[in-house]
Design an enzyme around this catalytic site. Structure first.
Site, mmCIF file in Angstrom:
data_model
loop_
_atom_site.group_PDB
_atom_site.id
_atom_site.type_symbol
_atom_site.label_atom_id
_atom_site.label_comp_id
_atom_site.label_asym_id
_atom_site.label_seq_id
_atom_site.Cartn_x
_atom_site.Cartn_y
_atom_site.Cartn_z
ATOM 1 N N ASP A 89 -19.871 -17.520 45.756
ATOM 2 C CA ASP A 89 -20.807 -18.177 44.848
ATOM 3 C C ASP A 89 -20.502 -17.660 43.441
ATOM 4 O O ASP A 89 -20.737 -16.479 43.134
ATOM 5 C CB ASP A 89 -22.233 -17.812 45.288
ATOM 6 C CG ASP A 89 -23.296 -18.534 44.479
ATOM 7 O OD1 ASP A 89 -23.006 -18.942 43.334
ATOM 8 O OD2 ASP A 89 -24.426 -18.660 44.994
ATOM 9 N N HIS A 90 -20.000 -18.548 42.590
ATOM 10 C CA HIS A 90 -19.532 -18.104 41.281
ATOM 11 C C HIS A 90 -20.690 -17.693 40.365
ATOM 12 O O HIS A 90 -20.485 -17.074 39.325
ATOM 13 C CB HIS A 90 -18.685 -19.207 40.631
ATOM 14 C CG HIS A 90 -17.653 -18.695 39.672
ATOM 15 N ND1 HIS A 90 -17.642 -17.399 39.207
ATOM 16 C CD2 HIS A 90 -16.593 -19.304 39.100
ATOM 17 C CE1 HIS A 90 -16.628 -17.241 38.372
ATOM 18 N NE2 HIS A 90 -15.970 -18.383 38.296
ATOM 19 N N ARG A 91 -21.924 -18.015 40.757
ATOM 20 C CA ARG A 91 -23.063 -17.546 39.949
ATOM 21 C C ARG A 91 -23.232 -16.042 40.100
ATOM 22 O O ARG A 91 -23.805 -15.370 39.254
ATOM 23 C CB ARG A 91 -24.353 -18.238 40.407
ATOM 24 C CG ARG A 91 -24.402 -19.719 40.133
ATOM 25 C CD ARG A 91 -25.601 -20.329 40.795
ATOM 26 N NE ARG A 91 -25.596 -20.124 42.249
ATOM 27 C CZ ARG A 91 -26.563 -20.514 43.068
ATOM 28 N NH1 ARG A 91 -27.630 -21.121 42.576
ATOM 29 N NH2 ARG A 91 -26.484 -20.303 44.364
ATOM 30 N N PRO A 145 -22.005 -23.131 43.589
ATOM 31 C CA PRO A 145 -20.721 -23.412 42.917
ATOM 32 C C PRO A 145 -19.630 -22.561 43.560
ATOM 33 O O PRO A 145 -19.561 -21.359 43.347
ATOM 34 C CB PRO A 145 -20.975 -23.010 41.453
ATOM 35 C CG PRO A 145 -22.236 -22.233 41.451
ATOM 36 C CD PRO A 145 -22.932 -22.350 42.765
#
Ligand code: CAO
Length: 476
Positions: free
Chosen positions: A448-450, A248
């Site tokens: 990576d938004h995680r 994401p």
């Protein structure tokens, strides 16, 4: 004993030498036509060399790790006359070569006198099966742990399965003893897509269930021409797609006032030239990135395969995207924290040259903790690079611009001015300040938004901006 057949390395294209990565048969094994005998691997592809006849393995002339070239002997087969494909005429040779005839070993040289002047057309040169090899970090998710009881498959097939996200346990092997072949993986993916298309919904898994782009007869609208994708494009396409689908992405845009840095770089230009080096802005950006990565460890992390923790890399190897005629490659410059600007200049230059001469080995492409993609030498004001998973962030660098920047107390500092009226910004120099031409470097950070929150990303890019605005900090 029937008839001895030598299986040699066939034409391997652009490579002088390739490595033997796996011996797929043992002495005494009976093999059929098309059974894989040996896997060889170049920096970009793995080839399985198949048998061109049915017979028994009587000699294996290589061991794993050997470097071989076109014509090197790999395996000798004892081919029974009854197993041998029918010859077009009598007097068939007692030793045949399955590929180029050079480098024959003594063990079979005696039979050479009876070798035909014209190659025997019934014994085809083995056509290597070529498959992708791509870097898979140890931290990458591995749906196929190498455990006893799991299906039989070569390392190449396991690697390919990991890349496609195909569990080997769910794949039917059509090779000898149920061995899973690359074609079986492709078949599995095809079947899966077909099932999803039938049911009209994806059943999970990256890429599955995505509505396909309809195919169109473009020639119906006007003349068209075709251009083949380069080998690198064919390799990098699926890797980029995989990252795009799995990560994401968010991109944070920022900029740095690099006026002082550019002044310093230009001052050093002649000294660098005397050493035969070019001091690109990218070198200073690499040093600044390493300082920021040291302070923000999660930007040099990867998600553990089960997704419950971060694996933080305590090394500072940077992937640098290099544009080549063949397409994009990302070689790795190691230990950037321990190298000075001149050393980095030398290394970056040599690495980019090797990339463009297609001389990079697989080791040159693995092990980065973060990647930089610089389009600063080409142009553009900003772009959103794709994270090079399993890394979690990538920096995109754009072209430095000259911009007027207000030097003086900021109008924003006047608390009594809630909204800034257009006439409160002076257009000409005043005692309080003036606009000055400054060199501004735009850059972007995709992450990576995680793993990384927006606030942390903004802190990272702000820190990078400050580092690049003040070259003295890079020296500390
Ligand atoms: N702003 C202004 N000028 C810049 C600049 C920037 N941010 N970065 C580099 N330049 C200048 C250099 O100083 C050099 O100028 P001179 O020729 O006057 O010295 C010129 O642009 C060319 O630089 P370069 O691109 O050859 O060298 P580099 O060290 O900046 O970059 C490399 C090396 C290998 C990264 C680069 O050649 C390259 O391949 N870039 C493309 C990467 C890419 O394709 N990324 C996209 C990936 S997604 O598809």
């Amino acid at each position: 004993m029937g008839h001895l057949l030598e299986i040699r390395v066939p034409d391997i294209g652009d490579f002088d030498e390739v490595e033997v990565v796996e011996i797929l048969v043992a002495k005494g094994d009976r093999v059929e036509v098309e059974d894989s005998l040996v896997s060889i691997e170049s920096d970009k592809a793995t080839m399985e060399i198949p048998s061109s006849a049915t017979g028994t393995v009587v000699e294996i002339s290589v061991v794993e790790g050997d470097r071989v070239a076109e014509g090197s002997l790999l395996v000798v087969l004892d081919v029974l006359e009854s197993d041998r494909p029918a010859a077009p005429e009598d007097g068939a040779p007692s030793v045949d070569s399955g590929a180029a005839p050079q480098n024959r070993p003594d063990s079979v040289a005696d039979d050479d006198e009876s070798a035909p002047a014209v190659p025997d057309p019934t014994l085809a040169e083995p056509t290597p099966r070529v498959d992708f090899v791509r870097e898979v970090s140890p931290a990458a998710a591995d749906p196929v742990p190498d455990q006893v009881g799991l299906p039989h498959a070569s390392p190449l097939v396991r690697r390919y399965a990991r890349e496609l996200g195909v569990p080997l346990a769910e794949t039917e092997g059509t090779g000898k003893h149920g061995r899973i072949l690359v074609d079986d993986l492709r078949g599995h993916v095809r079947d899966r897509f077909a099932k999803d298309a039938e049911s009209g919904s994806g059943s999970g898994g990256p890429g599955l269930g995505i509505p396909p782009v309809p195919s169109l007869d473009h020639a119906a609208f006007g003349p068209v021409s075709e251009q083949k994708l380069s080998r690198i494009q064919k390799l990098s396409g699926p890797v980029l797609h995989r990252s795009w689908l799995n990560v994401p992405h968010v991109t944070q845009y920022d900029e740095a006032d690099v006026t002082l840095l550019e002044r310093f770089r230009r001052d050093q230009r002649d000294a660098a030239r005397e050493r035969g080096l070019k001091l690109s802005p990218l070198l200073f950006i690499m040093k600044a990135v390493v300082i920021a990565l040291d302070e923000f460890p999660s930007f040099r992390a990867s998600l553990a395969p089960d997704g419950d923790r971060l694996i933080i890399k305590e090394y500072f190897h940077l992937g640098i995207a290099v544009d080549t005629e063949q397409g994009l490659v990302v070689p790795v410059v190691r230990d950037v924290d321990q190298k000075g600007i001149y050393e980095l200049a030398e290394e970056l230059n040599a690495t980019a040259e090797r990339a463009r001469a297609r001389k990079l080995g697989i080791e040159d492409l693995r092990g980065a903790c973060f990647t930089i993609s610089s389009l600063g030498g080409i142009g553009g004001t900003g772009f959103s690079p794709i994270v090079n998973a399993p890394e979690v962030a990538i920096l995109g660098v754009s072209k430095t611009q000259v911009r007027p920047v207000w030097q003086g107390p900021s109008p924003l500092d006047h608390a009594e001015t809630p909204a800034i009226a257009s006439d409160s910004l002076p257009s000409a120099p005043t005692d309080a300040g003036r606009f000055e031409p400054r060199l501004i470097l735009p850059f972007s950070l995709s992450y990576d938004h995680r793993v990384i929150d927006g606030a942390l990303a903004a802190r990272f890019t702000s820190r990078l901006s400050r580092l690049l605005s003040d070259p003295m900090q890079l020296l500390l």
